[in-house]
Design a protein around this motif. Structure first.
Motif, mmCIF file in Angstrom:
data_model
loop_
_atom_site.group_PDB
_atom_site.id
_atom_site.type_symbol
_atom_site.label_atom_id
_atom_site.label_comp_id
_atom_site.label_asym_id
_atom_site.label_seq_id
_atom_site.Cartn_x
_atom_site.Cartn_y
_atom_site.Cartn_z
ATOM 1 N N LEU A 171 0.814 -1.210 0.000
ATOM 2 C CA LEU A 171 0.000 0.000 0.000
ATOM 3 C C LEU A 171 0.852 1.267 0.000
ATOM 4 O O LEU A 171 1.773 1.406 0.801
ATOM 5 C CB LEU A 171 -0.925 0.013 1.223
ATOM 6 C CG LEU A 171 -1.824 -1.206 1.415
ATOM 7 C CD1 LEU A 171 -2.796 -0.962 2.554
ATOM 8 C CD2 LEU A 171 -2.563 -1.562 0.135
ATOM 9 N N THR A 172 0.528 2.193 -0.894
ATOM 10 C CA THR A 172 1.127 3.525 -0.898
ATOM 11 C C THR A 172 -0.005 4.540 -0.849
ATOM 12 O O THR A 172 -1.000 4.409 -1.555
ATOM 13 C CB THR A 172 1.982 3.765 -2.149
ATOM 14 O OG1 THR A 172 1.167 3.636 -3.329
ATOM 15 C CG2 THR A 172 3.143 2.790 -2.223
ATOM 16 N N GLY A 173 0.142 5.528 0.028
ATOM 17 C CA GLY A 173 -0.909 6.526 0.160
ATOM 18 C C GLY A 173 -1.042 6.971 1.603
ATOM 19 O O GLY A 173 -0.061 6.967 2.358
ATOM 20 N N GLY A 174 -2.246 7.361 1.998
ATOM 21 C CA GLY A 174 -2.434 7.876 3.342
ATOM 22 C C GLY A 174 -3.883 7.829 3.783
ATOM 23 O O GLY A 174 -4.747 7.240 3.126
ATOM 24 N N SER A 175 -4.148 8.468 4.926
ATOM 25 C CA SER A 175 -5.483 8.547 5.538
ATOM 26 C C SER A 175 -6.171 7.195 5.641
ATOM 27 O O SER A 175 -7.304 7.023 5.189
ATOM 28 C CB SER A 175 -6.369 9.524 4.749
ATOM 29 O OG SER A 175 -5.869 10.826 4.810
ATOM 30 N N PRO A 176 -5.518 6.197 6.258
ATOM 31 C CA PRO A 176 -6.177 4.894 6.393
ATOM 32 C C PRO A 176 -7.374 4.970 7.333
ATOM 33 O O PRO A 176 -7.414 5.793 8.246
ATOM 34 C CB PRO A 176 -5.071 4.006 6.975
ATOM 35 C CG PRO A 176 -4.203 4.949 7.747
ATOM 36 C CD PRO A 176 -4.194 6.210 6.928
ATOM 37 N N CYS A 177 -8.345 4.113 7.089
ATOM 38 C CA CYS A 177 -9.544 4.030 7.931
ATOM 39 C C CYS A 177 -9.985 2.583 7.978
ATOM 40 O O CYS A 177 -10.271 1.983 6.939
ATOM 41 C CB CYS A 177 -10.656 4.913 7.344
ATOM 42 S SG CYS A 177 -12.266 4.729 8.156
ATOM 43 N N PHE A 178 -10.011 1.997 9.183
ATOM 44 C CA PHE A 178 -10.472 0.622 9.314
ATOM 45 C C PHE A 178 -11.971 0.543 9.041
ATOM 46 O O PHE A 178 -12.754 1.360 9.510
ATOM 47 C CB PHE A 178 -10.207 0.087 10.720
ATOM 48 C CG PHE A 178 -8.890 -0.610 10.865
ATOM 49 C CD1 PHE A 178 -8.681 -1.864 10.324
ATOM 50 C CD2 PHE A 178 -7.849 0.001 11.567
ATOM 51 C CE1 PHE A 178 -7.467 -2.524 10.467
ATOM 52 C CE2 PHE A 178 -6.631 -0.642 11.721
ATOM 53 C CZ PHE A 178 -6.441 -1.914 11.160
ATOM 54 N N ARG A 191 -11.008 -4.635 6.904
ATOM 55 C CA ARG A 191 -10.258 -4.125 5.764
ATOM 56 C C ARG A 191 -9.912 -2.653 5.985
ATOM 57 O O ARG A 191 -10.468 -1.996 6.864
ATOM 58 C CB ARG A 191 -11.051 -4.302 4.473
ATOM 59 C CG ARG A 191 -11.207 -5.735 4.026
ATOM 60 C CD ARG A 191 -11.901 -5.820 2.671
ATOM 61 N NE ARG A 191 -13.259 -5.291 2.727
ATOM 62 C CZ ARG A 191 -14.000 -5.020 1.643
ATOM 63 N NH1 ARG A 191 -13.494 -5.224 0.431
ATOM 64 N NH2 ARG A 191 -15.230 -4.550 1.787
ATOM 65 N N ILE A 192 -9.001 -2.137 5.163
ATOM 66 C CA ILE A 192 -8.553 -0.753 5.306
ATOM 67 C C ILE A 192 -8.963 0.063 4.093
ATOM 68 O O ILE A 192 -8.690 -0.298 2.943
ATOM 69 C CB ILE A 192 -7.028 -0.695 5.502
ATOM 70 C CG1 ILE A 192 -6.643 -1.328 6.840
ATOM 71 C CG2 ILE A 192 -6.532 0.753 5.449
ATOM 72 C CD1 ILE A 192 -5.151 -1.361 7.105
ATOM 73 N N LEU A 193 -9.619 1.169 4.368
ATOM 74 C CA LEU A 193 -9.981 2.163 3.369
ATOM 75 C C LEU A 193 -8.890 3.223 3.377
ATOM 76 O O LEU A 193 -8.434 3.633 4.436
ATOM 77 C CB LEU A 193 -11.340 2.756 3.749
ATOM 78 C CG LEU A 193 -11.904 3.914 2.947
ATOM 79 C CD1 LEU A 193 -12.291 3.463 1.543
ATOM 80 C CD2 LEU A 193 -13.134 4.483 3.680
ATOM 81 N N PHE A 194 -8.445 3.694 2.207
ATOM 82 C CA PHE A 194 -7.373 4.687 2.172
ATOM 83 C C PHE A 194 -7.374 5.409 0.834
ATOM 84 O O PHE A 194 -8.091 5.010 -0.095
ATOM 85 C CB PHE A 194 -6.011 4.007 2.398
ATOM 86 C CG PHE A 194 -5.595 3.059 1.294
ATOM 87 C CD1 PHE A 194 -4.652 3.437 0.342
ATOM 88 C CD2 PHE A 194 -6.139 1.783 1.210
ATOM 89 C CE1 PHE A 194 -4.275 2.568 -0.681
ATOM 90 C CE2 PHE A 194 -5.760 0.901 0.203
ATOM 91 C CZ PHE A 194 -4.826 1.298 -0.747
ATOM 92 N N HIS A 195 -6.586 6.498 0.751
ATOM 93 C CA HIS A 195 -6.372 7.090 -0.573
ATOM 94 C C HIS A 195 -4.972 6.730 -1.041
ATOM 95 O O HIS A 195 -4.026 6.686 -0.262
ATOM 96 C CB HIS A 195 -6.612 8.600 -0.578
ATOM 97 C CG HIS A 195 -5.589 9.431 0.146
ATOM 98 N ND1 HIS A 195 -5.897 10.205 1.256
ATOM 99 C CD2 HIS A 195 -4.269 9.651 -0.081
ATOM 100 C CE1 HIS A 195 -4.818 10.837 1.671
ATOM 101 N NE2 HIS A 195 -3.820 10.518 0.875
ATOM 102 N N SER A 196 -4.874 6.432 -2.332
ATOM 103 C CA SER A 196 -3.586 6.040 -2.896
ATOM 104 C C SER A 196 -2.646 7.237 -2.935
ATOM 105 O O SER A 196 -3.039 8.366 -2.635
ATOM 106 C CB SER A 196 -3.774 5.455 -4.298
ATOM 107 O OG SER A 196 -4.342 6.428 -5.176
ATOM 108 N N LYS A 197 -1.401 6.999 -3.304
ATOM 109 C CA LYS A 197 -0.392 8.065 -3.315
ATOM 110 C C LYS A 197 -0.898 9.274 -4.078
ATOM 111 O O LYS A 197 -1.572 9.151 -5.095
ATOM 112 C CB LYS A 197 0.907 7.536 -3.929
ATOM 113 C CG LYS A 197 2.067 8.496 -3.793
ATOM 114 C CD LYS A 197 3.367 7.876 -4.283
ATOM 115 C CE LYS A 197 4.527 8.846 -4.135
ATOM 116 N NZ LYS A 197 5.808 8.269 -4.590
#
Length: 296
Positions: A157-164, A169-175
């Motif tokens: 995974l590359t990016g930020g703002s993870p949210c369980f 599972r993890i929701l996030f925005h990519s780089k």
């Protein structure tokens, strides 16, 4: 007679304990929104009610504290603090009244931010941003135990703002640079991309029922708040401003969303219904809001 006295004493003790539990619960209900503000001169973490009228400052740090995130049971808050003249950001946890502050990450010259708790409260994921030896920005997602042990990068995974999410599972925005909203397993496998455009899609948060995602996107020329289904369908724009809107958090019933809106001096926090109606400002000088959602 002795048995009667014993019974009465037991009832009184039980009543006292129940009263204490009710008091603790009442406190979390009356101040369920955590956020950061530089109202005191430094960026500190505050708690407030849903109208933003009653505020409690729970940190007192000479640097900068922010990105508060409630644990599932409401007893702890994860957040970041800045060190080394803002060159190092580290993840911390504390009790919801600001006591028992613990620093969990110590990597120098990295920006650790956006902590998120696993549904069982045993894990914390966070974003890490730094420049490598060649000066190239690196945006990674890490996971650790809630006490800071076993810190591990989620390699794919590359990016930020993870949210369980509720299913782990993890929701996030990519780089960044045409970043997209994605979902992946907690080990980084099975990445699913939900958005597909040349815009920046950031700050995703899952609704309490797990059926919708709120996020921010500049696809229409300016960062606005959007919602969509968890399969990426039915993407809908909620705000229409000329300034940045972002950093979303859902209400416990899933009917409302709070978010930040940029101003000349700092940020303000607004509330809007999930259909885009009822927009109103609830907090002056506030950012990075997190609305406590009781365990169900």
């Amino acid at each position: 007679m002795k048995k009667v006295k014993t019974l009465i004493s037991a009832i009184l003790v039980f009543g006292f304990i129940a009263s204490c539990k009710k008091s603790d619960s009442h406190k979390s209900i009356t101040h369920p929104i955590a956020y950061s503000s530089n109202e005191s001169g430094n960026r500190e973490i505050y708690l407030t009610d849903t109208e933003g009228k009653s505020k409690i400052k729970i940190t007192n740090y000479s640097g900068s504290d922010g990105y508060p995130e409630w644990s599932p049971n409401g007893k702890r808050i994860a957040f970041y603090a800045k060190y080394d003249k803002n060159k190092t950001w580290s993840i911390h946890t504390m009790n919801s009244d600001g006591t028992d502050r613990k620093r969990l990450t110590h990597a120098k010259n990295t920006w650790d931010a956006s902590p998120t708790w696993s549904p069982d409260g045993k894990k914390i994921a966070f974003g890490r941003h730094y420049k490598n030896a060649e000066g190239i920005d690196q945006e990674e997602i890490w996971i650790m135990n809630a006490d800071g042990s076993e810190q591990t990068r989620i390699e794919p995974l590359t990016g930020g703002s993870p949210c369980f999410m509720k299913d782990g599972r993890i929701l996030f925005h990519s780089k960044s640079e045409d970043s997209e909203i994605c979902i992946a397993n907690s080990d980084g496998s099975n990445i699913i991309t939900l958005t597909n455009n040349t815009a920046e899609d950031w700050w995703p948060k899952i609704s309490p029922n797990g059926k919708q995602i709120a996020y921010s996107s500049d696809r229409d020329g300016n960062f606005e708040i959007y919602v969509m289904n968890t399969d990426g369908s039915n993407q809908k724009r909620l705000t229409f401003n000329t300034i940045l809107d972002g950093d979303v958090s859902w209400s416990p019933d899933g009917n409302k969303i709070i978010f930040i809106s940029d101003t000349e001096d700092y940020f303000d926090i607004y509330l809007v219904n999930k259909d885009g109606s009822g927009l109103k400002k609830i907090i002056d000088n506030g950012s990075q809001p997190s609305w406590f959602k009781a365990m169900r």
